[in-house]
Design a protein around this motif. Structure first.
Motif, mmCIF file in Angstrom:
data_model
loop_
_atom_site.group_PDB
_atom_site.id
_atom_site.type_symbol
_atom_site.label_atom_id
_atom_site.label_comp_id
_atom_site.label_asym_id
_atom_site.label_seq_id
_atom_site.Cartn_x
_atom_site.Cartn_y
_atom_site.Cartn_z
ATOM 1 N N LYS A 26 0.877 -1.310 0.065
ATOM 2 C CA LYS A 26 0.136 0.049 -0.157
ATOM 3 C C LYS A 26 0.861 1.087 0.125
ATOM 4 C CE LYS A 26 -3.952 -1.862 2.764
ATOM 5 N NZ LYS A 26 -4.508 -1.856 3.979
ATOM 6 N N LYS A 27 0.460 2.215 -0.767
ATOM 7 C CA LYS A 27 1.107 3.365 -0.885
ATOM 8 C C LYS A 27 0.055 4.502 -0.441
ATOM 9 C CE LYS A 27 2.867 4.963 -4.732
ATOM 10 N NZ LYS A 27 2.986 5.345 -6.108
ATOM 11 N N ASN A 28 0.516 5.454 0.638
ATOM 12 C CA ASN A 28 -0.393 6.415 1.118
ATOM 13 C C ASN A 28 0.251 7.709 1.203
ATOM 14 O OD1 ASN A 28 -2.605 4.647 2.444
ATOM 15 N ND2 ASN A 28 -0.664 3.640 3.201
ATOM 16 N N LEU A 29 -0.235 8.735 0.608
ATOM 17 C CA LEU A 29 0.171 9.982 0.773
ATOM 18 C C LEU A 29 -0.514 10.943 1.999
ATOM 19 C CD1 LEU A 29 0.518 11.362 -3.133
ATOM 20 C CD2 LEU A 29 2.244 11.540 -1.404
ATOM 21 N N THR A 30 0.235 11.728 2.561
ATOM 22 C CA THR A 30 -0.479 12.486 3.510
ATOM 23 C C THR A 30 -1.226 13.885 3.056
ATOM 24 O OG1 THR A 30 1.661 11.906 5.291
ATOM 25 C CG2 THR A 30 -0.090 13.986 5.808
ATOM 26 N N LEU A 31 -2.314 13.864 3.479
ATOM 27 C CA LEU A 31 -3.100 14.940 2.999
ATOM 28 C C LEU A 31 -2.703 16.242 3.481
ATOM 29 C CD1 LEU A 31 -6.734 13.401 3.603
ATOM 30 C CD2 LEU A 31 -5.482 13.694 1.353
ATOM 31 N N ASP A 32 -2.419 17.143 2.595
ATOM 32 C CA ASP A 32 -2.050 18.527 2.828
ATOM 33 C C ASP A 32 -3.202 19.397 3.393
ATOM 34 O OD1 ASP A 32 -0.598 20.911 3.287
ATOM 35 O OD2 ASP A 32 -0.583 21.457 1.236
ATOM 36 N N ILE A 33 -4.051 19.229 4.543
ATOM 37 C CA ILE A 33 -5.105 19.818 4.825
ATOM 38 C C ILE A 33 -5.052 20.461 6.439
ATOM 39 C CG2 ILE A 33 -6.674 18.336 3.514
ATOM 40 C CD1 ILE A 33 -7.125 16.816 6.167
ATOM 41 N N GLU A 34 -5.987 21.366 6.394
ATOM 42 C CA GLU A 34 -5.936 22.029 7.769
ATOM 43 C C GLU A 34 -6.157 21.373 8.963
ATOM 44 O OE1 GLU A 34 -8.151 25.866 9.875
ATOM 45 O OE2 GLU A 34 -8.479 25.598 7.844
ATOM 46 N N LEU A 35 -6.878 20.450 8.919
ATOM 47 C CA LEU A 35 -6.915 19.362 10.109
ATOM 48 C C LEU A 35 -5.912 18.492 10.380
ATOM 49 C CD1 LEU A 35 -8.831 17.981 12.163
ATOM 50 C CD2 LEU A 35 -9.645 16.387 10.515
ATOM 51 N N ASN A 36 -5.147 18.200 9.507
ATOM 52 C CA ASN A 36 -3.810 17.539 9.689
ATOM 53 C C ASN A 36 -2.769 18.664 10.397
ATOM 54 O OD1 ASN A 36 -3.860 15.089 8.992
ATOM 55 N ND2 ASN A 36 -3.169 15.349 6.973
ATOM 56 N N LEU B 24 -3.815 21.152 12.543
ATOM 57 C CA LEU B 24 -4.524 21.282 13.761
ATOM 58 C C LEU B 24 -3.994 20.081 14.688
ATOM 59 C CD1 LEU B 24 -8.033 22.443 13.139
ATOM 60 C CD2 LEU B 24 -6.005 23.710 14.060
ATOM 61 N N LEU B 25 -3.950 18.914 14.309
ATOM 62 C CA LEU B 25 -3.492 17.661 14.613
ATOM 63 C C LEU B 25 -1.954 17.807 15.344
ATOM 64 C CD1 LEU B 25 -5.035 14.699 12.815
ATOM 65 C CD2 LEU B 25 -5.956 15.474 14.920
ATOM 66 N N ARG B 26 -1.218 18.325 14.472
ATOM 67 C CA ARG B 26 0.257 18.348 14.706
ATOM 68 C C ARG B 26 0.326 19.335 15.738
ATOM 69 N NH1 ARG B 26 4.496 21.599 13.495
ATOM 70 N NH2 ARG B 26 3.639 22.770 12.233
ATOM 71 N N LYS C 155 6.296 17.351 15.372
ATOM 72 C CA LYS C 155 7.107 17.407 13.774
ATOM 73 C C LYS C 155 5.984 17.459 12.950
ATOM 74 C CE LYS C 155 11.758 16.131 15.167
ATOM 75 N NZ LYS C 155 12.670 15.117 14.951
ATOM 76 N N PRO C 156 6.216 17.971 11.633
ATOM 77 C CA PRO C 156 5.685 17.817 10.530
ATOM 78 C C PRO C 156 5.325 16.284 10.284
ATOM 79 C CG PRO C 156 6.901 19.562 10.123
ATOM 80 C CD PRO C 156 7.239 19.003 11.471
ATOM 81 N N ALA C 157 3.940 15.865 9.567
ATOM 82 C CA ALA C 157 3.998 14.562 9.409
ATOM 83 C C ALA C 157 4.759 14.079 8.293
ATOM 84 C CB ALA C 157 2.442 14.344 8.924
ATOM 85 N N PHE C 158 4.984 12.717 8.114
ATOM 86 C CA PHE C 158 5.888 11.870 6.835
ATOM 87 C C PHE C 158 4.908 12.394 5.645
ATOM 88 C CE2 PHE C 158 6.956 9.395 10.390
ATOM 89 C CZ PHE C 158 8.525 9.772 10.341
ATOM 90 N N ASP C 159 5.563 12.643 4.397
ATOM 91 C CA ASP C 159 4.783 12.934 3.328
ATOM 92 C C ASP C 159 4.132 11.566 2.504
ATOM 93 O OD1 ASP C 159 5.429 15.929 2.801
ATOM 94 O OD2 ASP C 159 7.324 14.967 3.534
ATOM 95 N N GLY C 160 4.730 10.629 2.778
ATOM 96 C CA GLY C 160 4.298 9.392 2.246
ATOM 97 C C GLY C 160 4.614 8.215 3.080
ATOM 98 N N ILE C 161 3.756 7.128 3.064
ATOM 99 C CA ILE C 161 3.992 5.704 3.692
ATOM 100 C C ILE C 161 3.821 4.741 2.866
ATOM 101 C CG2 ILE C 161 3.329 4.484 5.697
ATOM 102 C CD1 ILE C 161 2.221 7.054 6.867
ATOM 103 N N LEU C 162 4.873 3.797 2.687
ATOM 104 C CA LEU C 162 4.783 2.655 1.933
ATOM 105 C C LEU C 162 4.737 1.271 2.905
ATOM 106 C CD1 LEU C 162 5.101 1.340 -0.912
ATOM 107 C CD2 LEU C 162 7.519 1.243 -0.471
ATOM 108 N N GLU C 163 3.763 0.619 2.798
ATOM 109 C CA GLU C 163 3.552 -0.576 3.563
ATOM 110 C C GLU C 163 3.637 -1.843 2.808
ATOM 111 O OE1 GLU C 163 0.092 -0.305 6.504
ATOM 112 O OE2 GLU C 163 -0.299 1.591 5.140
#
Length: 123
Positions: free
Chosen positions: A45-55, A57-59, A65-73
């Motif tokens: 699975k390949k996932n991209l982090t969403l560049d949205i306001e809610l992310n 706020l969570l940070r 620190k800023p979230a990772f940009d992509g996650i490969l599983e």
């Protein structure tokens, strides 16, 4: 099952748009398909982090620190499926090729890779 999680952080000199273009590129997808087909994985699975306001706020809630940009599983049925690859020169060449393609976009020092035990909660 065994799962490799690769959390990728883009290099500071790479824009979000450029990272996403790389992430969705035919070259990167083809290399992943080749490597994972060779590695006898059962799921990728390949996932991209969403560049949205809610992310954002969570940070900020945790001063994180800023979230990772992509996650490969990548998932294997067992550790023995994975251990066979460690001494395989063809697989080593594929992983070197993947690293070379990622290098212009991925900050390897700020990225993380680790193995986990994978239990499918739905079964």
């Amino acid at each position: 099952m065994i799962r490799l999680i690769h959390c990728m952080k883009r290099r500071e000199d790479v824009s979000i748009e450029a990272f996403r273009k790389f992430w969705n590129s035919a070259e990167f997808n083809e290399l992943i398909d080749r490597a994972m087909g060779y590695a006898l994985t059962i799921e990728v699975k390949k996932n991209l982090t969403l560049d949205i306001e809610l992310n954002q706020l969570l940070r900020e809630e945790r001063n994180a620190k800023p979230a990772f940009d992509g996650i490969l599983e990548v998932v294997w049925q067992s550790g023995s499926d994975l251990s066979v690859l460690l001494d395989d020169p063809d697989f080593q060449r594929l992983t070197q090729e993947l690293q070379a393609v990622q290098q212009p976009f991925v900050d390897f020092i700020e990225s993380r890779r680790f193995f986990t035990e994978y239990n499918d909660a739905s079964s």
